[in-house]
Design an enzyme around this catalytic site. Structure first.
Site, short mmCIF file in Angstrom:
data_model
loop_
_atom_site.label_atom_id
_atom_site.label_comp_id
_atom_site.label_asym_id
_atom_site.label_seq_id
_atom_site.Cartn_x
_atom_site.Cartn_y
_atom_site.Cartn_z
N CYS A 89 0.83 -1.22 0.00
CA CYS A 89 0.00 0.00 0.00
C CYS A 89 0.86 1.27 0.00
O CYS A 89 1.34 1.67 -1.04
CB CYS A 89 -1.01 -0.03 1.13
SG CYS A 89 -2.43 1.03 0.75
N HIS B 156 -3.74 -4.81 0.22
CA HIS B 156 -3.22 -5.39 1.47
C HIS B 156 -3.35 -6.92 1.44
O HIS B 156 -4.34 -7.47 1.92
CB HIS B 156 -4.00 -4.85 2.67
CG HIS B 156 -3.73 -3.42 2.96
ND1 HIS B 156 -2.72 -3.01 3.78
CD2 HIS B 156 -4.34 -2.30 2.53
CE1 HIS B 156 -2.71 -1.70 3.85
NE2 HIS B 156 -3.68 -1.23 3.10
N GLU C 40 -1.97 -9.05 3.21
CA GLU C 40 -1.91 -9.66 4.55
C GLU C 40 -3.27 -10.07 5.09
O GLU C 40 -3.37 -10.99 5.89
CB GLU C 40 -1.21 -8.71 5.54
CG GLU C 40 -1.96 -7.43 5.92
CD GLU C 40 -1.66 -6.24 5.01
OE1 GLU C 40 -1.28 -6.48 3.84
OE2 GLU C 40 -1.84 -5.09 5.44
N1 GLN Z 1 -1.61 6.73 2.94
C1 GLN Z 1 -1.72 6.06 1.71
C2 GLN Z 1 -3.06 6.32 1.04
O1 GLN Z 1 -3.99 6.76 1.65
C3 GLN Z 1 -1.50 4.57 1.87
C4 GLN Z 1 -2.55 3.92 2.68
C5 GLN Z 1 -2.15 2.59 3.26
O2 GLN Z 1 -0.96 2.27 3.31
N2 GLN Z 1 -3.11 1.82 3.73
O3 GLN Z 1 -3.19 6.09 -0.13
#
Ligand code: GLN
Length: 540
Positions: A379, A512, A514
């Site tokens: 992410c 994600h 995970e």
């Molecule tokens: N802060 C980043 C976004 O909002 C990544 C978000 C995250 O890592 N879950 O796109």
């Protein structure tokens, strides 16, 4: 069979592992061929955990349907088959919100709205909806008995014992039995008091699960039986174990599941927990050993990265590898000293928000790229990969994310609607809660890519939680073949996965992975990463 309800409360102190205990019991009942799901009731007033700092309650677990939930839902999914949804996690705030919306619509026809019956009725309605279609619903009430905040939840579950009769409902109370060093013995008094507190809400527990450092002697167990008014085979001892995967067997050995089935009048096959033998065997008989550096800002709070740490563990089991995860504070890398990164066999940048510690993450990413260290970005991790590459390889030093620098000259990470081919439907308000790109989205994988190879599939489904994305329109002319886009979202054509083809193992994804890893089914990307870390170790 109509749904049976098991309510799990906690006493004495918090953090006793109610979530894992509920998940482990659910697992045993599932192995007895019951359709089961688990629900968490959280007493706090936030609508969901999406806006809460991970320092407070740990990571935000994202469900397939895009709910931002308590980390306990991750435990449930890792122990049982059924997937969590918006219905499996309610907070006080969400319950009140629905009641108040109903009141504004005039649905209560002139009534005065009160905690009892309106709030408690709404809680019961949500519990019933969550259990609908299942044989058993386990309802975990967050917090500790005695908290003011959890009273409406306790009242609602008390009423359900009457509404559905005690044959269809069951109360399990998890308590702590401390060992007092100076006295040289364990003390049952806190448990007695906690049960008394629970009784004051009208709930007599049917089963007590007692957390303790060591085995509880039979004389102490008898004391608990006597003072807490439970049957003598209804006190279960949950000692500290070196692995949570041993809990299902520990419960089963003490016949917790048989007690539950008997109480709820469920005639079902015996439990088969042999899968856990294999998991525990693999855990205790690893062949390889690697060290992975995880670069984040909540390094003092491993729960903030719960699912990532679990997914690493699962892939370690799969690869017969003991994985030592070093949580490295990205701030500590900002002085340009790479000592902390030496001797790592893999570097992982997990999800994250805000501009704190970004420079350290960029530094670690550059280090992994230049030194051929297996790299996995998740992410925020993929966004960091692009910023680092564009700045350091393509020489555009102004490249940045609007999240960290809203007025930057070269916003290669922009709000999602600026990065999408189709008109991206952003929830049109300035609220932070519940307005990200959330939940399952399909992603198309390029043939001949590392990702395609690991997933063995052309289309994958993964969970998301982000507000920003890679602005491919800005990058159009400068992306070269070394930085290979191997995954694109099916509907919005957003960049989902990137790989560096000239690197031994370098992959980052916008989703994600995970959240989709379980001890019995490790995730392909984590499997690939730990495998690459093993290879790196062997070659160096
Ligand atoms: N802060 C980043 C976004 O909002 C990544 C978000 C995250 O890592 N879950 O796109």
């Amino acid at each position: 069979m109509s749904t049976k309800y098991i309510f799990v409360t906690g006493g004495v102190v918090s953090s006793l592992g109610k979530g894992v205990a509920s998940a482990a019991l659910a697992n045993i009942l599932e192995s007895r061929q019951l359709e089961i799901t688990v629900m968490k009731l959280d007493p706090y007033i936030n609508i969901d955990s999406g806006t809460i700092s991970p320092i407070q309650h740990g990571e935000v677990f994202v469900t397939e349907d895009g709910a931002e939930t308590d980390l306990d839902l991750g435990h449930y999914e890792r122990f049982i088959q059924s997937k969590m949804t918006y219905r499996n996690n309610y907070t006080t705030g969400r319950i009140y919100n629905e009641v108040i919306c109903k009141e504004r619509k005039g649905d209560y026809l002139g009534s005065t709205i009160q905690v009892i019956p309106h709030i408690t009725d709404m809680i019961k309605e949500k519990i019933i909806a969550c259990g609908y279609g299942y044989d058993v619903l386990i309802v975990e009430v967050g917090g500790t008995v005695g908290d003011i905040e959890s009273l409406p939840f306790l009242e609602a579950i008390r009423q359900m014992g009457i509404d559905f009769t005690r044959r269809n409902t069951m109360y399990i109370h998890l308590t702590f039995v401390p060992y007092i060093k100076t006295a040289g013995e364990i003390k049952t008094k806190p448990t007695q008091h906690s049960v008394k507190e629970l009784l004051s809400t009208g709930i007599q527990p049917d089963v007590l699960i007692c957390r303790s450092d060591d085995l509880i002697s039979s004389s102490s167990l008898n004391k608990i039986v006597l003072f807490c008014n439970v049957n003598n085979n209804a006190v279960i001892s949950l000692i500290n174990l070196n692995s949570i995967y041993k809990i299902p067997k520990l419960f089963n050995k003490q016949k917790l599941d048989s007690y539950v089935c008997k109480h709820l009048n469920m005639i079902v096959p015996k439990a088969n927990l042999s899968v856990w033998d294999e998991v525990v065997y693999k855990e205790e008989n690893t062949i390889y050993y690697v060290t992975i550096g995880m670069i984040g800002k909540y390094v003092k709070f491993p729960d903030a990265y719960k699912s990532v740490l679990e997914a690493i563990k699962h892939s370690g089991l799969y690869n017969r590898t003991l994985v030592d995860v070093k949580l490295i504070n990205s701030k500590d890398l900002e002085n340009g000293d790479c000592t902390l990164l030496n001797n790592l066999h893999g570097i992982l940048i997990p999800g994250g928000f805000g501009c704190k510690g970004i420079d350290g993450k960029l530094f670690a990413t550059k280090y992994a790229r230049e030194n051929n260290i297996p790299f996995f970005g998740i992410c925020l991790g993929i966004q960091i990969v692009f910023i680092e590459y564009v700045r350091n390889v393509l020489g555009i030093s102004e490249a940045d994310s609007v999240e960290f620098n809203p007025t930057c000259k070269y916003p290669i990470i922009s709000l999602i609607n600026k990065c999408s081919n189709n008109k991206y439907e952003f929830i049109n308000n300035s609220n932070l809660g519940g307005t990200m790109r959330l939940g399952n989205k399909k992603c198309l994988l390029s043939s001949n890519s590392l990702a395609r190879n690991l997933y063995s599939s052309d289309i994958i489904l993964e969970r998301h939680r982000h507000r920003y994305a890679i602005n491919k329109f800005l990058l159009k002319d400068i992306i070269n073949t070394e930085l290979f886009i191997s995954g694109i979202s099916l509907t919005n054509k957003l960049i989902e996965i990137v790989e560096i083809v000239t690197h031994p193992w370098f992959l980052a994804c916008q989703f994600h992975p995970e959240f989709n890893s379980t001890p019995l089914l490790a995730h392909p990307l984590f499997i690939g990463f730990i495998n690459a870390a093993n290879k790196h170790k062997n070659n160096n």
